[in-house]
Each structure stands twice: as structure tokens, then as C-alpha cells.
Design an enzyme around this catalytic site. Structure first.
Site, mmCIF file in Angstrom:
data_model
loop_
_atom_site.group_PDB
_atom_site.id
_atom_site.type_symbol
_atom_site.label_atom_id
_atom_site.label_comp_id
_atom_site.label_asym_id
_atom_site.label_seq_id
_atom_site.Cartn_x
_atom_site.Cartn_y
_atom_site.Cartn_z
ATOM 1 N N TYR A 173 43.800 -11.478 54.113
ATOM 2 C CA TYR A 173 42.677 -9.925 55.073
ATOM 3 C C TYR A 173 40.995 -10.781 55.271
ATOM 4 O O TYR A 173 40.794 -9.830 56.091
ATOM 5 C CB TYR A 173 43.276 -8.645 54.289
ATOM 6 C CG TYR A 173 42.274 -7.310 54.703
ATOM 7 C CD1 TYR A 173 42.665 -6.358 55.784
ATOM 8 C CD2 TYR A 173 41.395 -7.038 54.168
ATOM 9 C CE1 TYR A 173 42.321 -5.317 56.665
ATOM 10 C CE2 TYR A 173 40.812 -5.597 54.540
ATOM 11 C CZ TYR A 173 41.154 -4.751 55.133
ATOM 12 O OH TYR A 173 40.309 -3.562 55.761
ATOM 13 N N LYS B 149 39.019 -10.736 58.648
ATOM 14 C CA LYS B 149 38.666 -9.801 58.740
ATOM 15 C C LYS B 149 36.625 -9.998 59.162
ATOM 16 O O LYS B 149 35.792 -9.877 60.024
ATOM 17 C CB LYS B 149 37.718 -8.581 56.773
ATOM 18 C CG LYS B 149 39.216 -8.254 57.726
ATOM 19 C CD LYS B 149 39.400 -7.640 58.816
ATOM 20 C CE LYS B 149 40.178 -5.832 58.927
ATOM 21 N NZ LYS B 149 40.176 -5.219 60.518
ATOM 22 N N SER C 143 36.403 -3.855 61.332
ATOM 23 C CA SER C 143 36.300 -4.329 60.325
ATOM 24 C C SER C 143 36.670 -4.085 58.833
ATOM 25 O O SER C 143 36.862 -2.857 58.562
ATOM 26 C CB SER C 143 34.889 -5.914 60.379
ATOM 27 O OG SER C 143 35.234 -7.019 59.394
ATOM 28 N N SER C 144 36.124 -4.690 57.895
ATOM 29 C CA SER C 144 35.888 -4.308 56.254
ATOM 30 C C SER C 144 34.596 -5.101 55.701
ATOM 31 O O SER C 144 34.338 -5.792 55.956
ATOM 32 C CB SER C 144 36.897 -5.155 55.485
ATOM 33 O OG SER C 144 37.184 -4.289 55.039
#
Length: 254
Positions: free
Chosen positions: A153, A157, A138-139
Site C-alpha cells: 500500500y 500510494k 492517495s494516502s
């Protein structure tokens, strides 16, 4: 520490560059047989040749996680080539940075639906393995707002983390673990921050200064965390989101 990976069969999406390639290389070095995919055939062939040259068993295929038939076909082929699947790493992202509808559609189709398609295709093989492990990349953008503009985004995520947490609960009784790794700013040539350094140096410097460690991370640093979570050494770790950001984020990690 012996991670207990020797002889395990691992499948990685987006495995020819950046974090995905680092995961492939470390898993292979730990004794895994590896299968990985990407969209560009020439990059897949080059990566297979390089990994095979180390003595590891490697299989590569071209696949698009945004295309259900494509990714399901690759997973089936990978399982046949390896003789099963013990580990799945879902690594692909559309990197949707905008708020336009096209960015949202690409992000949902690749980051959310692509991860789901990849996992669902691999689940029968992971269940058969008896102690399967799933790791999704993920981030930190999924756990902390990092910009003043709305971005697809961040949203997708966050959804990946939620999906993996649900998977962990749903499949714990089948011996399948599911975890997430959320990287911070990761630098490599040709990657997002590598390109930003060239094309928008002011933005690159801005985010570099936000790193309290004084630098951005490397793909290998993220890959080591992912490989640990995928390994039998993390046998009682499931449903977690491991943040690998060098203290970049401001949130308290409960």
C-alpha cells in the site's frame, strides 16, 4: 467562496461510499453534473437514486479499474451521458495491506494501473474541455512510513503522487491540472477504520491515539479538499499533493 463548479461535468471512480461518495455529493451540491462508478450494481443504483433526488444530474455505472476495457467503457459512457468531462477524480484503491505477492499484484493493478487507465481514458475529453482538472486520492502512507512491516500500500500510494506530478507537468500547456489529495486516518462505518474498530479494537485505539487532533477524519473533510482542487477556484494549483490528516504525519510539509 464561489468555487465556479456550476454546470461542470465530473466523473468519479469508486463513488458509492466513503471518500468517493462524499466527493460525489459535494460536487453535485456545488452544481456539477456527476457520473460515478463502483463494482457493485446495487450500490451504484442506490447512490444514483439518492443523488438524483437532490435535483442533480447523476449517472452511474458498474466498472472495475483493474480491467482496462471495463473502465475505458465507463469513461466513454460517462462522457456521452454528461456531454463531456471537465473533472476527473480517481479514487479507487485495492487497499493492499500485506507483503505477499498477491497483495502487490492487486495494488499495482488497481492503484497504479487503474489510476493510469482511468486518466488516459479521460484525457481526450479533459483536453477538449480546455480547462480540465484531475484529482487522485492517495494516502499519507505514500509520504511517510507508518508501520514496521513492508506493505504494498505504501509503495503504490507514493507512485500515485509521482504519477500525478508528472501529469501536471506534461499537460499544463493543454490547460489540464493534476493534483493529489493524501488523507490520514479516515473513519466511516464499513471503511477500513470502521471495520478495524470492530475486528481489532487494540489496533484501532493505537492509531486513534496517534491523531493529535484526538479523532480521525471524516470522508467529507477529505472531499472538500478534493473538490477545491478540482474547481476553477484552484486554477493555478497543479502538481501539488494536499495532505488532509489533522497533523497526523511527522514530516515537514515543504
Amino acid at each position: 467562496m464561489d468555487l465556479g463548479l456550476k454546470g461542470k461535468k465530473a466523473v468519479i471512480t469508486g463513488g458509492t461510499r466513503g471518500i468517493g461518495r462524499a466527493i460525489v455529493d459535494i460536487l453535485a451540491a456545488e452544481g456539477c453534473d456527476v457520473a460515478f462508478c463502483a463494482r457493485k450494481e446495487d450500490e451504484v443504483k442506490a447512490a444514483v437514486q439518492a443523488v438524483s433526488a437532490t435535483g442533480a444530474k447523476a449517472y452511474g455505472g458498474t466498472a472495475d479499474v483493474g480491467d482496462g476495457d471495463s473502465i475505458r467503457g465507463f469513461i466513454a459512457d460517462a462522457a456521452a451521458k454528461l456531454g463531456g468531462i471537465d473533472i476527473l477524480v480517481a479514487n479507487v484503491s485495492a487497499m493492499g495491506g500485506g507483503n505477499e505477492e498477491s497483495a502487490w499484484r492487486a495494488s499495482v493493478e488497481v492503484d497504479i494501473m487503474g489510476t493510469m487507465r482511468t486518466v488516459e481514458a479521460a484525457l481526450p475529453f479533459l483536453e477538449k474541455a480546455g480547462n480540465g482538472a484531475i484529482v487522485a486520492i492517495s494516502s499519507v502512507s505514500g509520504i511517510e512510513i507508518s508501520a514496521d512491516t513492508v506493505r504494498s500500500y505504501n509503495t503504490v500510494k507514493a507512485a500515485v503522487v509521482a504519477y500525478m506530478s508528472n501529469l501536471a507537468k506534461a499537460h499544463a500547456g493543454k490547460g489540464i491540472r493534476a493534483n493529489t489529495v493524501s488523507p490520514g486516518t479516515i473513519y466511516f462505518e464499513g471503511g477500513v477504520w470502521g471495520r478495524t474498530k470492530i475486528n481489532d479494537p487494540a489496533r484501532y485505539e493505537h492509531f486513534l491515539k496517534k491523531n493529535r487532533a484526538g479523532r480521525m477524519g471524516t470522508p467529507e473533510e477529505v472531499a472538500r479538499a478534493a473538490v477545491f482542487l478540482a474547481s476553477p477556484a484552484a486554477s493555478f494549483v497543479s502538481g501539488t499533493n494536499l495532505v488532509v490528516d489533522g497533523a497526523y504525519t511527522n514530516r515537514i510539509q515543504f
